[in-house]
Structure formats: C-alpha cells, structure tokens
Design a protein around this motif. Structure first.
Motif, PDB file in Angstrom:
ATOM      1  N   ASP A   1       0.814  -1.218   0.000  1.00  0.00           N
ATOM      2  CA  ASP A   1       0.000   0.000   0.000  1.00  0.00           C
ATOM      3  C   ASP A   1       0.846   1.265   0.000  1.00  0.00           C
ATOM      4  O   ASP A   1       0.343   2.354   0.296  1.00  0.00           O
ATOM      5  N   ALA A   2       2.130   1.121  -0.295  1.00  0.00           N
ATOM      6  CA  ALA A   2       2.999   2.301  -0.396  1.00  0.00           C
ATOM      7  C   ALA A   2       3.931   2.113  -1.593  1.00  0.00           C
ATOM      8  O   ALA A   2       5.132   2.365  -1.501  1.00  0.00           O
ATOM      9  N   GLU A   3       3.348   1.641  -2.708  1.00  0.00           N
ATOM     10  CA  GLU A   3       4.143   1.413  -3.890  1.00  0.00           C
ATOM     11  C   GLU A   3       4.719   2.722  -4.413  1.00  0.00           C
ATOM     12  O   GLU A   3       4.050   3.746  -4.409  1.00  0.00           O
TER      13      GLU A   3
ATOM     14  N   TYR B   1      17.748  -4.709   6.133  1.00  0.00           N
ATOM     15  CA  TYR B   1      16.312  -4.464   5.977  1.00  0.00           C
ATOM     16  C   TYR B   1      15.685  -5.495   5.037  1.00  0.00           C
ATOM     17  O   TYR B   1      14.586  -5.999   5.291  1.00  0.00           O
ATOM     18  N   ASN B   2      16.378  -5.812   3.957  1.00  0.00           N
ATOM     19  CA  ASN B   2      15.829  -6.751   2.983  1.00  0.00           C
ATOM     20  C   ASN B   2      15.732  -8.170   3.526  1.00  0.00           C
ATOM     21  O   ASN B   2      14.909  -8.960   3.065  1.00  0.00           O
ATOM     22  N   LYS B   3      16.568  -8.514   4.501  1.00  0.00           N
ATOM     23  CA  LYS B   3      16.497  -9.856   5.082  1.00  0.00           C
ATOM     24  C   LYS B   3      15.154 -10.107   5.755  1.00  0.00           C
ATOM     25  O   LYS B   3      14.605 -11.198   5.692  1.00  0.00           O
ATOM     26  N   GLY B   4      14.619  -9.107   6.408  1.00  0.00           N
ATOM     27  CA  GLY B   4      13.366  -9.283   7.125  1.00  0.00           C
ATOM     28  C   GLY B   4      12.156  -8.703   6.416  1.00  0.00           C
ATOM     29  O   GLY B   4      11.075  -8.634   7.006  1.00  0.00           O
ATOM     30  N   TYR B   5      12.335  -8.300   5.134  1.00  0.00           N
ATOM     31  CA  TYR B   5      11.222  -7.684   4.421  1.00  0.00           C
ATOM     32  C   TYR B   5      10.260  -8.752   3.920  1.00  0.00           C
ATOM     33  O   TYR B   5      10.671  -9.748   3.332  1.00  0.00           O
TER      34      TYR B   5
ATOM     35  N   TYR C   1       6.534  -8.688   1.868  1.00  0.00           N
ATOM     36  CA  TYR C   1       5.483  -7.864   1.271  1.00  0.00           C
ATOM     37  C   TYR C   1       4.100  -8.247   1.790  1.00  0.00           C
ATOM     38  O   TYR C   1       3.224  -7.405   1.922  1.00  0.00           O
ATOM     39  N   PHE C   2       3.914  -9.532   2.114  1.00  0.00           N
ATOM     40  CA  PHE C   2       2.609 -10.021   2.547  1.00  0.00           C
ATOM     41  C   PHE C   2       2.491 -10.078   4.067  1.00  0.00           C
ATOM     42  O   PHE C   2       1.625 -10.787   4.588  1.00  0.00           O
ATOM     43  N   SER C   3       3.308  -9.372   4.765  1.00  0.00           N
ATOM     44  CA  SER C   3       3.239  -9.395   6.220  1.00  0.00           C
ATOM     45  C   SER C   3       1.900  -8.833   6.709  1.00  0.00           C
ATOM     46  O   SER C   3       1.445  -7.780   6.256  1.00  0.00           O
ATOM     47  N   GLY C   4       1.254  -9.575   7.610  1.00  0.00           N
ATOM     48  CA  GLY C   4      -0.023  -9.144   8.162  1.00  0.00           C
ATOM     49  C   GLY C   4      -1.228  -9.653   7.409  1.00  0.00           C
ATOM     50  O   GLY C   4      -2.362  -9.377   7.821  1.00  0.00           O
ATOM     51  N   LEU C   5      -1.048 -10.383   6.318  1.00  0.00           N
ATOM     52  CA  LEU C   5      -2.164 -10.918   5.542  1.00  0.00           C
ATOM     53  C   LEU C   5      -2.355 -12.397   5.855  1.00  0.00           C
ATOM     54  O   LEU C   5      -1.400 -13.122   6.127  1.00  0.00           O
ATOM     55  N   SER C   6      -3.598 -12.846   5.786  1.00  0.00           N
ATOM     56  CA  SER C   6      -3.900 -14.260   5.987  1.00  0.00           C
ATOM     57  C   SER C   6      -3.614 -15.032   4.704  1.00  0.00           C
ATOM     58  O   SER C   6      -3.378 -14.442   3.644  1.00  0.00           O
TER      59      SER C   6
END
Length: 205
Positions: free
Chosen positions: A46-48, A62-66, A68-73
C-alpha cells in the motif's frame, strides 16, 4: 563581432571563483546511522513507489526481514496472487449480455458437435450441402518401407489385411521348425519379421 549582435547576448560567462553546487547525498534513514543513504528499499504494501534510503549494510539488513505479505492471511495472499494475473484490474464473466444467454445459438455444447450444427443457420448451404468426392491422396513410401514391401513380395499400395495375410503365410513357411534348421530359411524368417515390424510402426498395418 558587433556589440549589438544577437549572438553576443547569448554568451554566458561564469563568475570567477564560482563553483557548481555539489549534489547533496541524503543520510541513511536507519536509526543512529550517518552514512550516505544511496540504496533504496521499498516501504511496503500500500505504499508502492515509496522507498527508504539506507546505506549498503542497513539495506541488506532491511531486505532480510522484508515481507510484502506481512499481516495478511493465507486467503488474502491467495486472492492477491489471483488478482495479480490480471494486473489487479476488474474482470467480468463472459457473456454479460443477458439477451445473448437466451439466444437460439447459446449452448454449453462443445464447438463442432452435432447439436451445435443442427442449430446453426446455413441459408446458403455451405455446410449441409453435398460434399465433393475427393480422391484419397496416395502416401509416399520411403526407401526402407519400399524394401520391406519387396521382402514380403507385395506392392506399395497393399492393404493392411493383405500385409497381415502375407506375413502369416511367410512366417509359417520359413519357420525353423518347418524347415529342419535350414540356415537360408532362418535368415529369410528374420527378414520377414523385421519387414513386418517396420510396416507396422509406419502405420501400414
């Protein structure tokens, strides 16, 4: 050059001691880091189009823990992947015209079936008219196939039934049990079998 020339007005002279402004490099946005932030890292879903600026070490961290679908079921992730096939653009069911659904030619039958041809209007008789009798195109025989026909003593236009009948008769005639171990008859027996197998693989019988 004249002083009132139009070309004279276009000349630009830089003042002595004036240096071009050096481009400023932003600092790394990682807390407590003052290194140059020259590497971009995406902000997230949501911040493309928005990026953090990090130094090399913190961009890698930062990229190691990134994710994109974090928080989605799992269901939301599956829905996102399905919508990504169409570029997240809306799609509609084929045949949204309701009047077309009740038309005479609307059917769930496969294309080319007898039922679809029965409903198809053909006022000029292109499909239901008499079909001209076209002569069957003769199959071109290759050299090995021609040799196999010669081994069996048949013409190249022999039918499948003729090939099988001739094969059975030659096998029975040249079988080692029927010739008392004759070497010549045994070689002929093997040649007949090989010729028949070749014609069978080629689709002649």
């Amino acid at each position: 050059m004249k002083l009132d020339s139009k070309y004279f007005d276009r000349i630009r002279v830089r003042r002595k001691g004036e240096r071009p402004a050096e481009p400023s490099t932003p600092e790394c946005q990682w807390d407590g880091c003052s290194k140059p932030g020259v590497h971009r890292a995406p902000v997230g879903r949501d911040a493309e189009g928005q990026y953090f600026l990090f130094c090399f070490e913190h961009a890698r961290e930062y990229n190691k823990g990134y994710n994109y679908f974090s928080g989605l079921s799992d269901g939301e992730i599956a829905r996102y992947q399905k919508e990504a096939l169409t570029g997240h653009r809306p799609t509609w069911k084929m045949g949204v015209n309701r009047s077309a659904e009740s038309g005479p030619n609307h059917s769930t039958a496969k294309s080319g079936s007898a039922s679809s041809h029965a409903r198809m209007r053909d006022p000029h008789g292109f499909f239901n008219g008499p079909r001209p009798n076209r002569p069957a195109r003769a199959r071109k025989v290759k050299s090995l196939e021609s040799k196999a026909f010669d081994t069996l003593g048949l013409a190249a236009n022999a039918t499948s039934a003729e090939i099988k009948t001739r094969y059975k008769s030659l096998v029975k005639k040249h079988h080692p049990d029927a010739n008392g171990g004759d070497r010549g008859s045994e070689d002929r027996f093997r040649a007949v079998i090989q010729a028949y197998q070749l014609l069978k693989q080629s689709g002649f019988c």
